[in-house]
Design an enzyme around this catalytic site. Structure first.
Site, PDB file in Angstrom:
ATOM      1  N   TYR A 247     -12.793  -1.195  -3.351  1.00 23.72           N
ATOM      2  CA  TYR A 247     -13.263  -1.314  -1.970  1.00 23.72           C
ATOM      3  C   TYR A 247     -14.774  -1.128  -1.844  1.00 23.72           C
ATOM      4  O   TYR A 247     -15.268  -0.812  -0.748  1.00 23.72           O
ATOM      5  CB  TYR A 247     -12.521  -0.315  -1.079  1.00 23.72           C
TER       6      TYR A 247
ATOM      7  N   ASN B 257      -2.046   0.156   6.779  1.00 23.85           N
ATOM      8  CA  ASN B 257      -1.514  -1.104   7.301  1.00 23.85           C
ATOM      9  C   ASN B 257      -0.629  -1.876   6.323  1.00 23.85           C
ATOM     10  O   ASN B 257      -0.562  -3.099   6.367  1.00 23.85           O
ATOM     11  CB  ASN B 257      -2.655  -1.973   7.861  1.00 23.85           C
TER      12      ASN B 257
ATOM     13  N   GLU C 208      -9.993  -9.884  -7.396  1.00 27.64           N
ATOM     14  CA  GLU C 208      -9.022  -8.800  -7.195  1.00 27.64           C
ATOM     15  C   GLU C 208      -7.853  -8.904  -8.178  1.00 27.64           C
ATOM     16  O   GLU C 208      -7.365  -7.894  -8.699  1.00 27.64           O
ATOM     17  CB  GLU C 208      -8.529  -8.822  -5.748  1.00 27.64           C
TER      18      GLU C 208
ATOM     19  N   LYS D   7       0.821  -1.212   0.000  1.00 31.22           N
ATOM     20  CA  LYS D   7       0.000   0.000   0.000  1.00 31.22           C
ATOM     21  C   LYS D   7       0.864   1.275   0.000  1.00 31.22           C
ATOM     22  O   LYS D   7       2.066   1.229   0.281  1.00 31.22           O
ATOM     23  CB  LYS D   7      -0.934  -0.034   1.219  1.00 31.22           C
TER      24      LYS D   7
HETATM   25  P1  CMP Z   1      -7.526  -4.502   4.093  1.00 34.35           P
HETATM   26  O1  CMP Z   1      -7.975  -5.632   4.950  1.00 34.35           O
HETATM   27  O2  CMP Z   1      -6.411  -4.698   3.155  1.00 34.35           O
HETATM   28  O3  CMP Z   1      -8.795  -3.972   3.270  1.00 34.35           O
HETATM   29  C1  CMP Z   1      -9.762  -3.190   3.931  1.00 34.35           C
HETATM   30  C2  CMP Z   1      -9.067  -2.036   4.569  1.00 34.35           C
HETATM   31  O4  CMP Z   1      -9.879  -1.130   5.263  1.00 34.35           O
HETATM   32  C3  CMP Z   1      -8.124  -2.567   5.639  1.00 34.35           C
HETATM   33  O5  CMP Z   1      -7.099  -3.285   5.034  1.00 34.35           O
HETATM   34  C4  CMP Z   1      -7.720  -1.272   6.298  1.00 34.35           C
HETATM   35  O6  CMP Z   1      -6.744  -0.585   5.523  1.00 34.35           O
HETATM   36  C5  CMP Z   1      -9.035  -0.496   6.203  1.00 34.35           C
HETATM   37  N1  CMP Z   1      -9.685  -0.502   7.512  1.00 34.35           N
HETATM   38  C6  CMP Z   1     -10.242  -1.540   8.127  1.00 34.35           C
HETATM   39  N2  CMP Z   1     -10.736  -1.182   9.336  1.00 34.35           N
HETATM   40  C7  CMP Z   1     -10.478   0.153   9.457  1.00 34.35           C
HETATM   41  C8  CMP Z   1     -10.746   1.105  10.445  1.00 34.35           C
HETATM   42  N3  CMP Z   1     -11.396   0.773  11.579  1.00 34.35           N
HETATM   43  N4  CMP Z   1     -10.337   2.381  10.240  1.00 34.35           N
HETATM   44  C9  CMP Z   1      -9.703   2.724   9.097  1.00 34.35           C
HETATM   45  N5  CMP Z   1      -9.427   1.836   8.102  1.00 34.35           N
HETATM   46  C10 CMP Z   1      -9.808   0.575   8.286  1.00 34.35           C
END
Ligand code: CMP
Length: 139
Positions: free
Chosen positions: A51, A114, A128, A11
């Site tokens: 998303y 993350n 995806e 990312k």
């Molecule tokens: P990922 O699981 O790759 O895809 C969905 C994304 O949403 C996740 O990673 C995080 O980057 C984001 N995400 C999930 N939960 C939260 C949260 N509580 N606040 C902000 N971003 C979130």
């Protein structure tokens, strides 16, 4: 896409922080073979589409803005049990809860930023992967 494959993105936060090489090393050292890879950037519309499943979540706008703010590395990875093994390698969504040695424990800064994405099912891995790669880009 066949069942021993998963889809990942390094990312924008991890790219900005210089972690492409470190993350690719963790991935290949864990036995994943890279069968497709590109350095690219999502437009706002791309991120909204990718998303769309999170559209009703409070963090959707923030997520779209984050994922489109800079380049990413997108890749399709192959290994037995790829989806499950890759999710173990990257660790929990929230890096504060991620196990020692996982990619998110090493490189992620927050639950939103993350470092890496990993598909959550074989079905989503196929969707995806097809979002990012044409058939002739997958080896
Ligand atoms: P990922 O699981 O790759 O895809 C969905 C994304 O949403 C996740 O990673 C995080 O980057 C984001 N995400 C999930 N939960 C939260 C949260 N509580 N606040 C902000 N971003 C979130």
């Amino acid at each position: 896409m066949i069942a021993n494959r998963t889809f990942t993105m390094i990312k924008p936060d991890a790219v900005e922080n210089g972690h492409i090489g470190g993350i690719l090393d963790k991935i290949t050292s864990a036995g994943f073979k890279i069968v497709a890879m590109k350095y690219t950037q999502l437009s706002t519309r791309d991120a909204e589409e990718f998303y769309a499943v999170h559209k009703e979540r409070p963090f959707y706008g923030e997520l779209v803005e984050f994922m489109s703010r800079g380049p990413i590395v997108a890749a399709i990875l192959e290994k037995d049990n790829a989806v499950e093994d890759f999710r173990a390698l990257i660790g929990a969504t929230n890096p504060a809860e991620a196990a020692e040695g996982t990619i998110r424990k090493l490189y992620a800064t927050s639950i939103g930023e993350n470092a890496v994405h990993g598909s959550d099912s074989d079905e989503n891995a196929a969707i995806e992967g097809a979002f990012h790669f044409a058939g002739r880009e997958v080896f």
